[in-house]
Every structure is written in C-alpha cells, then in structure tokens.
Scaffold this motif. Structure first.
Motif, PDB file in Angstrom:
ATOM      1  N   THR A  76       0.692  -1.187  -0.075  1.00  0.00           N
ATOM      2  CA  THR A  76       0.059   0.080   0.052  1.00  0.00           C
ATOM      3  C   THR A  76       0.993   1.291   0.030  1.00  0.00           C
ATOM      4  OG1 THR A  76      -1.804  -1.100   1.136  1.00  0.00           O
ATOM      5  CG2 THR A  76      -1.779   1.249   1.206  1.00  0.00           C
ATOM      6  N   THR A 104       0.910   3.864  -3.108  1.00  0.00           N
ATOM      7  CA  THR A 104       0.779   5.135  -2.873  1.00  0.00           C
ATOM      8  C   THR A 104       1.507   6.299  -3.159  1.00  0.00           C
ATOM      9  OG1 THR A 104      -0.738   4.404  -1.113  1.00  0.00           O
ATOM     10  CG2 THR A 104      -0.420   6.782  -1.043  1.00  0.00           C
ATOM     11  N   TRP A 115       1.512   8.868  -6.162  1.00  0.00           N
ATOM     12  CA  TRP A 115       1.744  10.478  -5.826  1.00  0.00           C
ATOM     13  C   TRP A 115       2.794  11.218  -6.755  1.00  0.00           C
ATOM     14  CZ3 TRP A 115       6.038  12.963  -3.782  1.00  0.00           C
ATOM     15  CH2 TRP A 115       5.813  14.382  -3.271  1.00  0.00           C
ATOM     16  N   VAL A 118      -4.883   9.538  -5.653  1.00  0.00           N
ATOM     17  CA  VAL A 118      -3.923   8.698  -4.969  1.00  0.00           C
ATOM     18  C   VAL A 118      -4.569   8.261  -3.855  1.00  0.00           C
ATOM     19  CG1 VAL A 118      -2.095   9.393  -3.311  1.00  0.00           C
ATOM     20  CG2 VAL A 118      -1.812  10.190  -5.680  1.00  0.00           C
ATOM     21  N   MET A 156      -4.720   4.303  -2.527  1.00  0.00           N
ATOM     22  CA  MET A 156      -4.347   4.049  -1.338  1.00  0.00           C
ATOM     23  C   MET A 156      -5.433   3.162  -0.538  1.00  0.00           C
ATOM     24  SD  MET A 156      -3.234   6.173   2.317  1.00  0.00           S
ATOM     25  CE  MET A 156      -5.173   6.927   2.253  1.00  0.00           C
TER      26      MET A 156
END
Length: 134
Positions: free
Chosen positions: A81, A85, A89, A104, A108
C-alpha cells in the motif's frame, strides 16, 4: 518456524522491501507511459492502457501472495500500500486540476483493502493447510 525477536525483525523488514517492490512494479508497468492518446473526435484517454494496469495488478498479486504465504502479512498489506501510494503520488503530482489527490487516495484505500483481503485469505489457507499436515 521462526519465533521471537527474529520473526518481528523480518516482519518489519518486509514492509520497506515490499514497498520497494511495489514502486518497482509500478515503474515497470506504468512509469514509462506518460502520454495521453488523442482520438479523432478530440477526446483523450490514458496515459495507461488496460493491459498495463492488468499487468500491474497481476504482478502485485504474485508478490502479495508470495509474502502472505510466508506469513509476512503486515509487509504484504502495508508495504504494498505504501509503495503504490508513493508511486501514484510521484507519478501524478504534476496534475494542476487537483484531482490527483483524489486518485492517490483511491489508490491507497483500494490497495489497502485488496492486499488485506488477499493476504488474509492466503495466510488462512496456508494456516489450515499446515494444521492438516501436522
């Protein structure tokens, strides 16, 4: 079976390792494609194709299953995760519309839910299989 402090250290090391794996997988499947496709009617799609996202998901599934089968559930869930993420980003942070933050966030939440479900299923199957073998 490893017990005690060594098991805890391996669990904690699995988090950054699997985060790095997720970052590398994102870069391999999606990181190189940054161009949107313009269609004859003027609409745009992309930058990713469906096969790229499917490849990302299947490759990540393999790494999550591998880690969960070795009972690195924390690393499989949180490492993957965090890696996804961070990759999303970094890849989308130049978006001026502000929608990248929503994307984003969805990456997540979705990766947290998916990796948790897969990890707990794999760990449960392995646990019940090892109980029968004993």
């Amino acid at each position: 079976m490893i017990q005690g402090p060594l098991k805890d250290v391996r669990q904690m090391i699995s988090i950054p390792v699997l985060a790095g794996v997720a970052l590398a997988i994102w870069a391999a499947w999606l990181g190189w494609d940054q161009r949107r496709d313009v269609h004859p009617d003027g609409s745009t799609t992309g930058p990713y194709e469906a096969w790229q996202v499917a490849g990302l998901v299947l490759t990540l599934l393999a790494s999550v299953c591998w880690a969960a089968s070795r009972r690195y559930v924390v690393g499989a869930v949180f490492g993957t995760t965090v890696g996804l993420t961070a990759a999303a980003w970094a890849d989308w942070s130049d978006d001026a519309s502000g929608l990248s933050a929503i994307g984003v966030g969805l990456v997540m939440v979705g990766s947290l839910a998916a990796t948790a479900a897969v990890s707990f299923i794999i760990a449960g199957v392995n646990r019940s299989g090892s109980d029968r073998a004993s």
